[in-house]
Motif scaffolding. Structure first.
Motif, PDB file in Angstrom:
ATOM      1  N   ARG A 108       0.644  -1.079   0.147  1.00  0.00           N
ATOM      2  CA  ARG A 108      -0.024  -0.150   0.052  1.00  0.00           C
ATOM      3  C   ARG A 108       0.696   1.208  -0.005  1.00  0.00           C
ATOM      4  N   PRO A 109       1.604   1.317   0.902  1.00  0.00           N
ATOM      5  CA  PRO A 109       2.616   2.722   0.817  1.00  0.00           C
ATOM      6  C   PRO A 109       3.417   2.633  -0.536  1.00  0.00           C
ATOM      7  N   ILE A 110       3.609   1.434  -0.971  1.00  0.00           N
ATOM      8  CA  ILE A 110       4.530   1.604  -2.152  1.00  0.00           C
ATOM      9  C   ILE A 110       3.386   2.440  -3.500  1.00  0.00           C
ATOM     10  N   LEU A 111       2.347   1.940  -3.406  1.00  0.00           N
ATOM     11  CA  LEU A 111       1.233   2.315  -4.447  1.00  0.00           C
ATOM     12  C   LEU A 111       1.137   4.100  -4.013  1.00  0.00           C
ATOM     13  N   VAL A 112       1.264   4.292  -2.729  1.00  0.00           N
ATOM     14  CA  VAL A 112       1.183   5.838  -2.493  1.00  0.00           C
ATOM     15  C   VAL A 112       2.263   6.466  -2.993  1.00  0.00           C
ATOM     16  N   CYS A 113       3.680   5.925  -2.791  1.00  0.00           N
ATOM     17  CA  CYS A 113       4.720   6.357  -3.151  1.00  0.00           C
ATOM     18  C   CYS A 113       4.745   6.600  -4.622  1.00  0.00           C
ATOM     19  N   VAL A 114       4.241   5.536  -5.452  1.00  0.00           N
ATOM     20  CA  VAL A 114       4.226   5.797  -6.833  1.00  0.00           C
ATOM     21  C   VAL A 114       3.534   6.809  -7.426  1.00  0.00           C
ATOM     22  N   GLY A 115       2.114   7.024  -6.695  1.00  0.00           N
ATOM     23  CA  GLY A 115       1.182   8.347  -6.891  1.00  0.00           C
ATOM     24  C   GLY A 115       1.809   9.642  -6.720  1.00  0.00           C
ATOM     25  N   LEU A 116       2.521   9.667  -5.757  1.00  0.00           N
ATOM     26  CA  LEU A 116       3.108  10.985  -5.137  1.00  0.00           C
ATOM     27  C   LEU A 116       4.345  11.201  -6.333  1.00  0.00           C
ATOM     28  N   VAL A 117       5.046  10.349  -6.486  1.00  0.00           N
ATOM     29  CA  VAL A 117       6.141  10.621  -7.338  1.00  0.00           C
ATOM     30  C   VAL A 117       5.882  10.579  -8.992  1.00  0.00           C
ATOM     31  N   LEU A 118       4.700  10.526  -9.189  1.00  0.00           N
ATOM     32  CA  LEU A 118       4.010  10.447 -10.779  1.00  0.00           C
ATOM     33  C   LEU A 118       4.229  11.821 -11.026  1.00  0.00           C
ATOM     34  N   PHE A 119       3.512  12.903 -10.104  1.00  0.00           N
ATOM     35  CA  PHE A 119       3.668  14.086 -10.683  1.00  0.00           C
ATOM     36  C   PHE A 119       4.873  14.876 -10.292  1.00  0.00           C
ATOM     37  N   TYR A 120       5.557  14.620  -9.203  1.00  0.00           N
ATOM     38  CA  TYR A 120       6.710  15.138  -8.863  1.00  0.00           C
ATOM     39  C   TYR A 120       7.854  15.021 -10.196  1.00  0.00           C
ATOM     40  N   ASN A 121       7.714  13.552 -10.504  1.00  0.00           N
ATOM     41  CA  ASN A 121       8.807  13.453 -11.535  1.00  0.00           C
ATOM     42  C   ASN A 121       8.446  13.996 -12.625  1.00  0.00           C
ATOM     43  N   VAL A 122       7.282  13.978 -13.109  1.00  0.00           N
ATOM     44  CA  VAL A 122       6.877  14.742 -14.312  1.00  0.00           C
ATOM     45  C   VAL A 122       7.324  16.191 -14.239  1.00  0.00           C
ATOM     46  N   ALA A 123       7.176  16.743 -13.229  1.00  0.00           N
ATOM     47  CA  ALA A 123       7.480  18.190 -12.986  1.00  0.00           C
ATOM     48  C   ALA A 123       8.830  18.274 -13.331  1.00  0.00           C
ATOM     49  N   VAL A 124       9.823  17.522 -12.462  1.00  0.00           N
ATOM     50  CA  VAL A 124      11.199  17.672 -12.439  1.00  0.00           C
ATOM     51  C   VAL A 124      11.709  17.415 -13.692  1.00  0.00           C
ATOM     52  N   TYR A 125      11.356  16.614 -14.346  1.00  0.00           N
ATOM     53  CA  TYR A 125      11.750  16.281 -15.560  1.00  0.00           C
ATOM     54  C   TYR A 125      11.472  17.079 -16.948  1.00  0.00           C
ATOM     55  N   THR A 126      10.236  17.705 -16.842  1.00  0.00           N
ATOM     56  CA  THR A 126       9.856  18.644 -17.411  1.00  0.00           C
ATOM     57  C   THR A 126      10.711  19.975 -17.540  1.00  0.00           C
ATOM     58  N   ILE A 127      10.712  20.497 -16.244  1.00  0.00           N
ATOM     59  CA  ILE A 127      11.116  21.671 -15.879  1.00  0.00           C
ATOM     60  C   ILE A 127      12.847  21.746 -15.948  1.00  0.00           C
ATOM     61  N   LEU A 128      13.412  20.788 -15.243  1.00  0.00           N
ATOM     62  CA  LEU A 128      14.597  20.801 -15.225  1.00  0.00           C
ATOM     63  C   LEU A 128      15.383  20.141 -16.472  1.00  0.00           C
ATOM     64  N   PHE A 129      15.040  18.924 -17.069  1.00  0.00           N
ATOM     65  CA  PHE A 129      15.454  18.375 -17.945  1.00  0.00           C
ATOM     66  C   PHE A 129      15.391  18.743 -19.576  1.00  0.00           C
ATOM     67  N   TYR A 130      14.046  18.920 -19.441  1.00  0.00           N
ATOM     68  CA  TYR A 130      13.482  19.121 -21.188  1.00  0.00           C
ATOM     69  C   TYR A 130      13.397  20.612 -21.522  1.00  0.00           C
ATOM     70  N   MET A 131      13.425  21.445 -20.517  1.00  0.00           N
ATOM     71  CA  MET A 131      13.194  22.917 -20.746  1.00  0.00           C
ATOM     72  C   MET A 131      14.482  23.503 -21.700  1.00  0.00           C
ATOM     73  N   PRO A 132      15.720  22.968 -21.494  1.00  0.00           N
ATOM     74  CA  PRO A 132      16.601  23.663 -22.407  1.00  0.00           C
ATOM     75  C   PRO A 132      16.283  23.316 -24.008  1.00  0.00           C
ATOM     76  N   THR A 133      16.004  22.323 -23.816  1.00  0.00           N
ATOM     77  CA  THR A 133      15.580  21.640 -25.526  1.00  0.00           C
ATOM     78  C   THR A 133      14.290  22.411 -25.909  1.00  0.00           C
ATOM     79  N   TYR A 134      13.345  22.611 -25.075  1.00  0.00           N
ATOM     80  CA  TYR A 134      12.182  23.384 -25.328  1.00  0.00           C
ATOM     81  C   TYR A 134      12.268  24.663 -25.688  1.00  0.00           C
ATOM     82  N   LEU A 135      13.251  25.551 -24.902  1.00  0.00           N
ATOM     83  CA  LEU A 135      13.402  26.822 -25.132  1.00  0.00           C
ATOM     84  C   LEU A 135      14.226  27.010 -26.644  1.00  0.00           C
TER      85      LEU A 135
END
Length: 446
Positions: A245-272
């Protein structure tokens, strides 16, 4: 009586806590320096190591796809290295991950080009990315557990936020170094050898991190388990059968956390570069400015989470991304300096609410005997599926829809999906970690 009540309170000297935090954060800095380099020199990697890299059709997509390859094996690293850290200790596994990670980065800097060895060049790059992904599968979960188990209960948010300061510091170091090289070298020299320099520096940085980690004992929480002979004989089995159960909660929390991290910090230079027409150096300078802002704010956010709780900050970030992601990308797409700065400030401030709280929140989901494994498995499954794939998916979204603001929709949808997990998470601020006694700073005498 709760499981935590079976353990006596532990007291740790504040200098020891600071050393533990510094050692773990330094390792995280090296990890994300290694990952950040790849994103910031992706154009040069494409040109040197990818078949057809000098054609528009190849573009950065294939290099970004290779970037995502590492994430396919991260769950395997989490499944193997996480439970191993629960069985033999956090310190030993963290020493292994940092040396493997930095060693693989060093070897990327030595790779022959496609023109020299043909298809062997991208194959070797893929293999080294796989090695990096496996090692990273055991890095973040262990580093977060290491700091969380050393930190006093009432200041865990403050101390754990230094882990993400190390993360952002790794990005800043990578972006700053690449920017300095681009300004100092000619385009021909940067294409020829300059892009390799940051990868080569990763080797010595890894040795520094290894030295710092070797100077500390394992965490008081793990040593208490060893003393009571309560270290799990099969932590992988225990976490999958008793703590799913806590693994599932962890997956859910990390979902939007990592999408935000990899969009803003990784993809952004390529995007700009690809959507607003910015040259690589100005694009990196914008990102560098945003990351410096994050570094200034992140520690106060961690301290704030100790006072008002982690959940209000995470919930505020989640709702903020749902509502503001698309408008922020519309600002970025304007192509103006004001729009670029405004979009990055909005996204950066929403992201820092997560960076300042998640590293204290996620370890508190699991008992001590399965914390490293449970955290690593849940975190890396979510990162593999939703985080590492984000740059390539976003590049395809922009190309396929013709809507330069479509990455904002992707981030908003990910945040909406994660909202349920955010609402389910229990507040942990000021509380002992599950399966541990209270953790206190030893008061000075005299």
């Amino acid at each position: 009586m709760s499981k935590s009540d079976t353990f006596a309170a532990t007291e740790v000297d504040e200098p020891t806590v600071r050393k533990a935090v510094g050692a773990a954060a330094m390792g995280n800095l090296v990890e994300w320096f290694d990952y950040g380099i790849y994103s910031y020199v992706v154009a040069y990697i494409t040109l040197n190591l990818i078949p057809g890299g000098d054609t528009e059709n190849a573009g950065p997509f294939f290099a970004l796809a290779i970037f995502a390859v590492a994430y396919l094996v991260r769950p395997f690293g989490g499944i193997i290295l996480g439970p191993l850290g629960d069985r033999i200790g956090r310190k030993k596994v963290l020493a292994l991950t940092i040396i493997v990670m930095s060693g693989a980065s060093f070897l990327i800097g030595l790779l022959p080009t496609y023109a020299m060895v043909g298809i062997a060049a991208p194959i070797m790059l893929i293999l080294l990315r796989i090695v990096q992904g496996f090692a990273t599968g055991g890095e973040y979960g262990g580093a977060a557990a290491f700091i969380a188990e050393y930190a006093p209960d009432k200041r865990r948010g403050f101390y754990c936020s230094f882990l993400e300061l190390g993360t952002t510091g790794g990005f800043v170091l990578a972006a700053g170094m690449v920017t300095l090289l681009q300004v100092s070298l000619s385009e021909a020299d940067m294409n020829s050898w300059g892009w390799r320099v940051p990868f080569l520096i990763a080797g010595p940085l890894g040795l520094v991190g290894l030295y710092l980690r070797s100077k500390l004992e394992d965490t008081p929480a793990f040593l208490a388990l060893e003393e009571k002979a309560q270290v799990s004989e099969s932590p992988l089995k225990d976490v999958l059968t008793k703590h799913w159960r806590p693994i599932l909660v962890c997956v859910g929390l990390v979902l939007f956390y990592n999408v935000a991290v990899y969009t803003i910090l990784f993809y952004m230079p390529t995007y700009l570069e690809s959507t607003t027409g910015l040259e690589p150096t100005p694009a990196l300078l914008y990102i560098l400015g945003m990351m410096l802002l994050i570094m200034i704010v992140i520690i106060p956010v961690g301290a704030l989470s100790d006072r008002i709780g982690r959940k209000p900050l995470i919930l505020g970030s989640c709702i903020g991304f749902i509502v503001l992601s698309y408008p922020a990308f519309l600002m970025l797409d304007s192509g103006t300096a004001l729009g670029t700065v405004g979009g990055l400030v909005v996204l950066g401030l929403l992201l820092v609410l997560l960076l300042g709280t998640m590293s204290a929140t996620l370890p508190a989901l699991f008992d001590t005997d399965v914390r490293y494994g449970g955290f690593s498995i849940g975190y890396n499954i979510s990162t593999s599926v939703f985080g590492g794939t984000a740059p390539a998916i976003l590049a395809l979204l922009v190309a396929g829809t013709g809507n330069n603001a479509s990455p904002g929709i992707y981030v908003a949808v990910a945040s909406l999906i994660s909202l349920g997990a955010v609402l389910l998470v229990k507040e942990s601020a000021g509380q002992p970690l599950p399966g541990s006694g209270a953790s206190l700073i030893r008061e000075k005498v005299g």
